[in-house]
Enzyme design. Structure first.
Site, PDB file in Angstrom:
ATOM      1  CG  ASP A 292      -5.316 -12.314 -12.013  1.00 50.04           C
ATOM      2  OD1 ASP A 292      -4.679 -12.983 -12.844  1.00 50.04           O
ATOM      3  OD2 ASP A 292      -5.868 -11.235 -12.298  1.00 50.04           O
TER       4      ASP A 292
ATOM      5  CE  LYS B 250      -1.928  -1.554 -19.623  1.00 50.28           C
ATOM      6  NZ  LYS B 250      -1.603  -2.928 -19.184  1.00 50.28           N
TER       7      LYS B 250
ATOM      8  CD  GLU C 113       0.785  -6.582 -19.599  1.00 52.21           C
ATOM      9  OE1 GLU C 113       0.257  -5.597 -19.032  1.00 52.21           O
ATOM     10  OE2 GLU C 113       1.890  -6.527 -20.184  1.00 52.21           O
TER      11      GLU C 113
ATOM     12  N   GLY D  34       5.392   1.034 -11.764  1.00 52.48           N
ATOM     13  CA  GLY D  34       5.908  -0.138 -12.469  1.00 52.48           C
ATOM     14  C   GLY D  34       7.415  -0.086 -12.567  1.00 52.48           C
TER      15      GLY D  34
ATOM     16  CG  LEU E  76       9.821   4.630 -11.945  1.00 53.60           C
ATOM     17  CD1 LEU E  76      10.912   5.266 -12.770  1.00 53.60           C
ATOM     18  CD2 LEU E  76       8.731   4.052 -12.832  1.00 53.60           C
TER      19      LEU E  76
ATOM     20  CB  CYS F  18       8.278  -0.834  -5.801  1.00 57.12           C
ATOM     21  SG  CYS F  18       7.039  -0.083  -4.770  1.00 57.12           S
TER      22      CYS F  18
ATOM     23  CD  GLU G 192      12.399  -3.279  -8.455  1.00 57.45           C
ATOM     24  OE1 GLU G 192      12.149  -2.983  -9.633  1.00 57.45           O
ATOM     25  OE2 GLU G 192      11.775  -2.809  -7.482  1.00 57.45           O
TER      26      GLU G 192
ATOM     27  CD1 TRP H  67       4.432   4.734  -2.630  1.00 60.96           C
ATOM     28  CD2 TRP H  67       4.718   3.998  -0.537  1.00 60.96           C
ATOM     29  NE1 TRP H  67       5.114   3.547  -2.700  1.00 60.96           N
ATOM     30  CE2 TRP H  67       5.294   3.070  -1.425  1.00 60.96           C
ATOM     31  CE3 TRP H  67       4.778   3.736   0.846  1.00 60.96           C
ATOM     32  CZ2 TRP H  67       5.929   1.902  -0.982  1.00 60.96           C
ATOM     33  CZ3 TRP H  67       5.396   2.574   1.265  1.00 60.96           C
ATOM     34  CH2 TRP H  67       5.961   1.669   0.361  1.00 60.96           C
TER      35      TRP H  67
HETATM   36  N1  LIG Z   1       8.197  -1.011  -8.970  1.00 61.81           N
HETATM   37  C1  LIG Z   1       7.121  -1.706  -9.096  1.00 61.81           C
HETATM   38  O1  LIG Z   1       6.132  -1.465  -8.420  1.00 61.81           O
HETATM   39  C2  LIG Z   1       7.099  -2.792 -10.087  1.00 61.81           C
HETATM   40  C3  LIG Z   1       8.247  -3.249 -10.673  1.00 61.81           C
HETATM   41  N2  LIG Z   1       8.201  -4.260 -11.572  1.00 61.81           N
HETATM   42  C4  LIG Z   1       9.444  -4.740 -12.163  1.00 61.81           C
HETATM   43  O2  LIG Z   1       9.294  -4.622 -13.549  1.00 61.81           O
HETATM   44  C5  LIG Z   1       9.625  -5.831 -14.188  1.00 61.81           C
HETATM   45  C6  LIG Z   1       8.765  -5.996 -15.418  1.00 61.81           C
HETATM   46  O3  LIG Z   1       7.425  -6.239 -15.041  1.00 61.81           O
HETATM   47  P1  LIG Z   1       6.248  -5.715 -15.951  1.00 61.81           P
HETATM   48  O4  LIG Z   1       4.984  -6.261 -15.468  1.00 61.81           O
HETATM   49  O5  LIG Z   1       6.614  -5.932 -17.369  1.00 61.81           O
HETATM   50  O6  LIG Z   1       6.293  -4.181 -15.548  1.00 61.81           O
HETATM   51  P2  LIG Z   1       5.969  -2.906 -16.391  1.00 61.81           P
HETATM   52  O7  LIG Z   1       6.541  -1.753 -15.696  1.00 61.81           O
HETATM   53  O8  LIG Z   1       6.363  -3.075 -17.798  1.00 61.81           O
HETATM   54  O9  LIG Z   1       4.379  -2.864 -16.281  1.00 61.81           O
HETATM   55  C7  LIG Z   1       3.654  -1.981 -15.470  1.00 61.81           C
HETATM   56  C8  LIG Z   1       2.469  -1.461 -16.233  1.00 61.81           C
HETATM   57  O10 LIG Z   1       2.905  -0.692 -17.348  1.00 61.81           O
HETATM   58  C9  LIG Z   1       2.285  -1.156 -18.545  1.00 61.81           C
HETATM   59  N3  LIG Z   1       3.190  -0.888 -19.668  1.00 61.81           N
HETATM   60  C10 LIG Z   1       4.192  -1.663 -20.132  1.00 61.81           C
HETATM   61  N4  LIG Z   1       4.797  -1.062 -21.175  1.00 61.81           N
HETATM   62  C11 LIG Z   1       4.173   0.101 -21.381  1.00 61.81           C
HETATM   63  C12 LIG Z   1       4.342   1.166 -22.308  1.00 61.81           C
HETATM   64  N5  LIG Z   1       5.289   1.136 -23.239  1.00 61.81           N
HETATM   65  N6  LIG Z   1       3.523   2.231 -22.228  1.00 61.81           N
HETATM   66  C13 LIG Z   1       2.559   2.288 -21.285  1.00 61.81           C
HETATM   67  N7  LIG Z   1       2.346   1.308 -20.399  1.00 61.81           N
HETATM   68  C14 LIG Z   1       3.144   0.228 -20.431  1.00 61.81           C
HETATM   69  C15 LIG Z   1       2.028  -2.608 -18.258  1.00 61.81           C
HETATM   70  O11 LIG Z   1       1.070  -3.126 -19.129  1.00 61.81           O
HETATM   71  C16 LIG Z   1       1.575  -2.550 -16.818  1.00 61.81           C
HETATM   72  O12 LIG Z   1       0.229  -2.143 -16.729  1.00 61.81           O
HETATM   73  C17 LIG Z   1       9.400  -6.879 -13.144  1.00 61.81           C
HETATM   74  O13 LIG Z   1      10.205  -7.961 -13.420  1.00 61.81           O
HETATM   75  C18 LIG Z   1       9.769  -6.172 -11.895  1.00 61.81           C
HETATM   76  O14 LIG Z   1      11.142  -6.299 -11.665  1.00 61.81           O
HETATM   77  C19 LIG Z   1       7.016  -4.785 -11.949  1.00 61.81           C
HETATM   78  C20 LIG Z   1       5.829  -4.370 -11.411  1.00 61.81           C
HETATM   79  C21 LIG Z   1       5.806  -3.374 -10.385  1.00 61.81           C
HETATM   80  C1  LIG Z   2       2.974  -0.334   0.280  1.00 58.34           C
HETATM   81  N1  LIG Z   2       2.689  -1.535  -0.431  1.00 58.34           N
HETATM   82  C2  LIG Z   2       3.645  -2.525  -0.012  1.00 58.34           C
HETATM   83  C3  LIG Z   2       1.365  -1.954  -0.114  1.00 58.34           C
HETATM   84  C4  LIG Z   2       2.737  -1.339  -1.862  1.00 58.34           C
HETATM   85  C5  LIG Z   2       3.965  -0.680  -2.370  1.00 58.34           C
HETATM   86  C6  LIG Z   2       3.891  -0.281  -3.787  1.00 58.34           C
HETATM   87  C7  LIG Z   2       4.577  -1.218  -4.717  1.00 58.34           C
HETATM   88  O1  LIG Z   2       5.220  -2.180  -4.317  1.00 58.34           O
HETATM   89  O2  LIG Z   2       4.420  -1.005  -5.905  1.00 58.34           O
HETATM   90 NA    NA Z   3      -2.334 -13.784 -13.375  1.00 56.76          NA
END
Ligand SMILES: NC(=O)C1=CN([C@@H]2O[C@H](COP(=O)(O)OP(=O)(O)OC[C@H]3O[C@@H](n4cnc5c(N)ncnc54)[C@H](O)[C@@H]3O)[C@@H](O)[C@H]2O)C=CC1
Ligand SMILES: C[N+](C)(C)CCCC(=O)O
Ligand code: NA
Length: 505
Positions: free
Chosen positions: A99, A185, A188, A238, A261, A295, A394, A460
């Site tokens: 996945d 949630k 997706e 996220g 974030l 992140c 990022e 964390w």
């Molecule tokens: N800091 C982190 O851990 C992460 C950063 N990213 C960054 O974010 C960029 C976008 O990736 P996405 O998967 O679109 O991240 P996203 O931040 O939009 O998605 C994270 C979660 O939030 C949900 N979400 C999206 N819009 C929402 C809303 N308006 N209200 C409530 N929930 C909402 C998504 O369905 C998902 O479950 C990536 O290109 C990457 O650069 C993505 C995933 C993790």
């Molecule tokens: C600590 N680690 C690398 C397992 C996850 C960090 C959290 C993230 O990237 O969203």
């Molecule tokens: Na997938």
């Protein structure tokens, strides 16, 4: 260990302890980023399903079988979940890899962390029983005050795709330990293993409604969860822009949020490192682990000028040695990015860096031997200026940018030259210098002579635009507890004597 062949489960939404078709009956494809093929699908929840799940969660809190449990009782559920996850480890790791695209051995080690995390919060749930009611000493004898730590209520947990089941666990385990009822949630882009957690909860007999799992799109399922008036808190991991939307929506209801974030974390390397190869390996791991989609990735290498040529030469040798392949291949060390969107986004970052005058020292493209899948070579970028996008934003992919420095002051200034503040690393033999950097780094996490290792006992989280609030450790439990002050007047024979007493008849 042999990688098993497995069946892909097909699930519905997990609501009130049962599988339930979404009201609108919609489904979304599940895509394997290594093959670009659809390998299954997930249900797509909408506001209607959110409402049903919130009601189920609220009912669970009102029922004795969940709402009146002790921490010790909840610990039993958490340990049973951990045991089931462990039992299904090879299968869950394979589902995660298909996945998400992360190498199978990384997925398997995520599953080990999931198990440990559920067990750890089982211990904390037990410990909570003795801390549930504590007395606060007052300066008056006529009153007695206690502080109760009780479940916060119905909580919404919104998670990303980079560590699908692990990020789910970072939130679900403490929320259940605290006695909350939760609505998860997941992203997706990778929801399959989080749905399997629903099956595990059903098998261990977790009371209905204690955990509900709603897969679906952010704007269709996540957004109504955030703005639902009967959800008491949102925990989110996220992207920054989505974090801003969530905080804005939650603010309308004065709903507490914790936000984990993005980041653009620095790794500062001095010329007095213990060993060149060890330092190089930490630098690569800090940025390329999990295909660079972390992140806290230390994606800005801040390198002392005096060792720059030899360090970069060696770094390139190590980089060329990284095996990029289908993540199910046993010694794969770099798999595909999560999605076509992410693949295109990362390539765009690289081309913008080039256009802005940076040098692509290595990588920057799709590996030649893989013509399908969202693969990008590990990429090293030099001649970077602090005004460039590649220095500031990022990337969330295997892209390391490099800048050199002469003095410690310069290194500190470069390290903190970011709107983010999640992690920061320093590699140096001089421990006093490491201490100075520890103090100077504007971050929530500091790594000394390493980068990225993460354990479940310490906190964390970040500062600046990396968000606020702390997950993991005992800090996470606090996110899901309401602190209730209870003050009792104990001198009940004595009048309060604030108002003048009317004359007695
Ligand atoms: N800091 C982190 O851990 C992460 C950063 N990213 C960054 O974010 C960029 C976008 O990736 P996405 O998967 O679109 O991240 P996203 O931040 O939009 O998605 C994270 C979660 O939030 C949900 N979400 C999206 N819009 C929402 C809303 N308006 N209200 C409530 N929930 C909402 C998504 O369905 C998902 O479950 C990536 O290109 C990457 O650069 C993505 C995933 C993790
Ligand atoms: C600590 N680690 C690398 C397992 C996850 C960090 C959290 C993230 O990237 O969203
Ligand atoms: Na997938």
């Amino acid at each position: 260990m042999a990688i098993p062949n497995i069946r892909i489960p097909s699930r519905q939404l997990f609501i009130d302890g049962e599988w339930r078709e979404p009201v609108k009956k919609n489904r979304l494809p599940a895509i394997n980023p290594a093959t670009e093929e659809i390998f299954g699908d997930i249900p797509a929840a909408t506001a209607e399903d959110v409402d049903i799940a919130v009601k189920a969660a609220r009912r669970a809190l009102g029922r004795d079988d969940w709402g009146s449990t002790t921490g010790a009782q909840r610990a039993k559920y958490l340990r049973a979940i951990a045991a089931k996850v462990l039992e299904r480890r090879p299968e869950l790791a394979t589902l995660e890899t298909i996945d998400n695209g992360k190498p199978w051995f990384e997925a398997a080690s995520d599953i080990d962390d999931v198990v440990a995390c559920f067990e750890y919060y089982a211990d904390l749930a037990e410990a909570l029983d003795s801390k549930k009611k504590t007395e606060v000493k007052l300066h008056l004898d006529s009153f007695k005050t206690h502080v109760f730590r009780e479940p916060l209520g119905v909580v919404g947990l919104i998670t990303p795709w980079n560590y699908p089941l692990l990020m789910t666990t970072w939130k679900v385990a403490p929320a259940l330990a605290a006695g909350c009822a939760a609505i998860l949630k997941p992203s997706e882009l990778a929801s399959i293993t989080s749905l399997e957690l629903g099956e595990i909860c059903r098998e261990v007999g977790l009371p209905p409604g204690a955990l509900n799992i709603l897969t679906g799109l952010g704007h269709e399922a996540g957004s109504p969860l955030v703005s639902h008036p009967d959800v008491d808190k949102i925990a989110f991991t996220g992207s920054g822009p989505t974090g801003v939307k969530i905080m804005t929506a939650a603010a309308q209801l004065v709903k507490p949020v914790t936000l984990e974030l993005g980041g653009k974390s620095p790794i500062v390397v001095f010329d007095d490192i213990h060993d060149l190869d060890i330092a190089v390996e930490w630098t690569l791991f800090g940025c390329f682990w999990t295909n660079g989609q972390i992140c806290s990735a230390t994606s800005r290498l801040i390198l002392q000028e005096t060792i720059a040529p030899q360090f970069l030469d060696r770094l390139l040798e190590w980089t060329k040695n990284i095996k990029i392949s289908d993540p199910l291949e046993e010694d794969c060390k770099l798999g595909p990015l999560i999605s076509r969107g992410q693949y295109e986004k990362v390539l765009k970052f690289i081309s913008t860096a080039k256009n802005e005058g940076a040098t692509i020292l290595y990588g920057g493209d799709r590996p030649q031997h893989l013509n399908k899948g969202y693969y990008i070579q590990p990429t090293v970028i030099t001649d970077v200026d602090t005004s460039m996008e590649i220095w500031k934003e990022e990337v969330f992919g295997p892209v390391l940018c490099v800048k050199t420095f002469k003095t410690e002051e310069e290194a500190i200034a470069l390290a903190n030259d970011t709107k983010y503040g999640l992690g920061a690393a320093i590699l140096s033999k001089d421990l006093e210098r490491c201490e100075r950097f520890t103090k100077a780094f504007q971050s929530g996490i500091v790594w000394i002579n390493c980068s990225q290792p993460c354990f479940w006992q310490p906190p964390w989280g970040g500062k600046k635009r990396s968000g606020f609030g702390r997950e993991l450790g005992e800090w996470s439990l606090e996110n899901y507890l309401n602190i209730k002050q209870v003050t009792q007047y104990v001198s009940t024979d004595e009048p309060w004597a604030f108002y003048k007493s009317p004359s007695k008849l």
